[in-house]
Motif scaffolding. Structure first.
Motif, PDB file in Angstrom:
ATOM      1  N   ALA A 111      11.545  26.310  15.079  1.00 34.76           N
ATOM      2  CA  ALA A 111      10.433  26.542  15.993  1.00 34.76           C
ATOM      3  C   ALA A 111      10.596  27.868  16.727  1.00 34.76           C
ATOM      4  N   ALA A 112      11.812  28.213  17.105  1.00 36.89           N
ATOM      5  CA  ALA A 112      12.055  29.495  17.779  1.00 36.89           C
ATOM      6  C   ALA A 112      11.714  30.654  16.852  1.00 36.89           C
ATOM      7  N   MET A 113      12.100  30.546  15.577  1.00 42.38           N
ATOM      8  CA  MET A 113      11.772  31.590  14.613  1.00 42.38           C
ATOM      9  C   MET A 113      10.267  31.695  14.428  1.00 42.38           C
ATOM     10  N   GLN A 114       9.599  30.549  14.303  1.00 45.73           N
ATOM     11  CA  GLN A 114       8.147  30.550  14.106  1.00 45.73           C
ATOM     12  C   GLN A 114       7.436  31.154  15.315  1.00 45.73           C
ATOM     13  N   ARG A 115       7.889  30.834  16.519  1.00 42.82           N
ATOM     14  CA  ARG A 115       7.275  31.412  17.712  1.00 42.82           C
ATOM     15  C   ARG A 115       7.500  32.919  17.772  1.00 42.82           C
ATOM     16  N   ALA A 116       8.651  33.375  17.299  1.00 39.73           N
ATOM     17  CA  ALA A 116       8.919  34.819  17.261  1.00 39.73           C
ATOM     18  C   ALA A 116       7.959  35.533  16.320  1.00 39.73           C
ATOM     19  N   CYS A 117       7.426  34.800  15.343  1.00 33.92           N
ATOM     20  CA  CYS A 117       6.452  35.367  14.404  1.00 33.92           C
ATOM     21  C   CYS A 117       5.018  35.213  14.902  1.00 33.92           C
TER      22      CYS A 117
END
Length: 390
Positions: A111-117
């Motif tokens: 989720a952190a990676m997806q939010r960074a995108c």
């Protein structure tokens, strides 16, 4: 007459590529050959037509970030030539559930990676899942991952029609025809053999043939790890479970989402293997034997259920890693691959059609770096691990 580009396959991927090619290079001679322009058995027509940001690979997230924006603003992106006012994007979100406590930190990392995108993914406790969707049984859950925006479903055939209409208005030609061979000379494709017409010369070929993508490569003596996999989709009525705000829910044994007062649900059969590309015989036993019991356990309101209809579609399944295989083939650099989407091709068509067009016209990836999805990883036996395959 020599075509600049021949696209084999005129469904979502082929039509999107034709749109972008003719938009970026007005006057380019683009021919799209499609064996069945009714699309009755195309993956595009038989898709559950969903879009999500919740992938574990950042490239897939970025592809879908572009895709959902394009889908939401479809009429504006295509202009009046698309002749489609809206794709009716319904942003109910995706909800991935897990009963394994070890998966919660994995969900949080993704989720952190997806939010960074640019995504909005949230990881919820069981109590949060129950508060938002009180009809879901949460006592055995460890966590849920939910996308509160930019995830949902849309009009699949509207997307195809819009791309086709706009591409035609820009000069692309769509013909009902069947490609049956490739002419190869000195390490390049020089033409496409078309049934009843003969050899048509071209400067480049795009393989957007869906479940028949591997067959196109075999015409040139090459291999592609893509095969048809059958999926039986059930439309069910559950009178005690009317939840039009429900998400696309992915549990261990099934997925489901609301659809006009009913629900759509499916599962991956235990005996999942390659099928004949013309095999559309439904596996009707799957609902009672594999879906209903875990569905009822997760959502007790599904105590009374009736299957009202069903359909069968195919994934063009990449046996290496279930991710797209894109770009020029190393052995034939003017043969471009658009294959192996394994169930998430429709939502990726806006970005991958654009990327393919950019590569053809400019010799490399431009707007998005799609190099990790190239055929090179197939040659190297280097899979991209995507942990969010539905």
């Amino acid at each position: 007459m020599t075509e600049d580009v021949i696209i084999i396959g005129g469904a979502a991927m082929g039509a999107a590529t034709a749109f972008w090619l003719t938009k970026m290079a007005p006057g380019l001679k683009v021919l799209v050959v499609e064996r069945d322009p009714s699309y009755a058995r195309a993956a595009t027509a038989l898709s559950v037509a969903s879009v999500r940001q919740q992938f574990s690979d950042p490239t897939n997230v970025k592809i879908s970030r572009f895709g959902v924006d394009f889908i939401r603003n479809f009429a504006e992106r295509l202009g009046p030539a698309g002749e489609v006012a809206s794709l009716g994007l319904k942003e109910n979100g995706y909800l991935f559930l897990t009963t394994d406590p070890a998966q919660k930190p994995v969900m949080e990392e993704l989720a952190a990676m997806q939010r960074a995108c640019g995504a909005a993914t949230e990881v919820w406790t069981p109590a949060q899942v129950g508060a938002r969707f009180p009809w879901i049984e949460t006592s055995d859950l460890a966590a849920g991952s939910f996308g509160p925006r930019d995830e949902g479903w849309f009009d699949n055939m509207g997307l195809l029609a819009g791309f086709r209409n706009a591409a035609r208005a820009q000069g692309a030609r769509f013909e009902k025809a069947e490609a049956v061979g490739l002419a190869v000379n000195a390490g390049r494709v020089t033409g496409v053999e078309i049934a009843g017409r003969g050899l048509v010369s071209c400067g480049a070929v795009v393989n957007a043939a869906g479940t028949r993508g591997a067959q196109v490569l075999r015409w040139a003596g090459l291999d592609l790890p893509v095969e048809p996999r059958k999926r039986t989709v059930f439309v069910i009525d559950a009178p005690n479970a009317r939840h039009p705000d429900g998400p696309l829910l992915i549990d261990r044994a099934f997925y489901m989402r609301p659809e006009q007062g009913h629900w759509i649900t499916a599962t991956v059969p235990d005996s999942d293997s390659a099928c004949d590309p013309d095999d559309f015989e439904p596996d009707l036993h799957l609902f009672e034997e594999a879906i209903w019991e875990p569905l009822y356990a997760r959502c007790p309101g599904f105590d009374a259920v009736k299957v009202v209809r069903h359909w069968v579609g195919h994934y063009d399944y990449n046996t290496l890693d279930q991710n797209a295989i894109l770009g020029p083939h190393p052995a034939l650099p003017n043969l471009y691959l658009l294959n192996g989407f394994s169930g998430h091709g429709l939502q990726q068509s806006p970005a991958l059609g654009r990327g393919t067009a950019e590569h053809i016209l400019n010799g490399g990836w431009q707007s998005l770096d799609l190099s990790e999805l190239s055929y090179d990883r197939v040659q190297a036996g280097r899979p991209i691990v995507e942990r969010a395959i539905v």
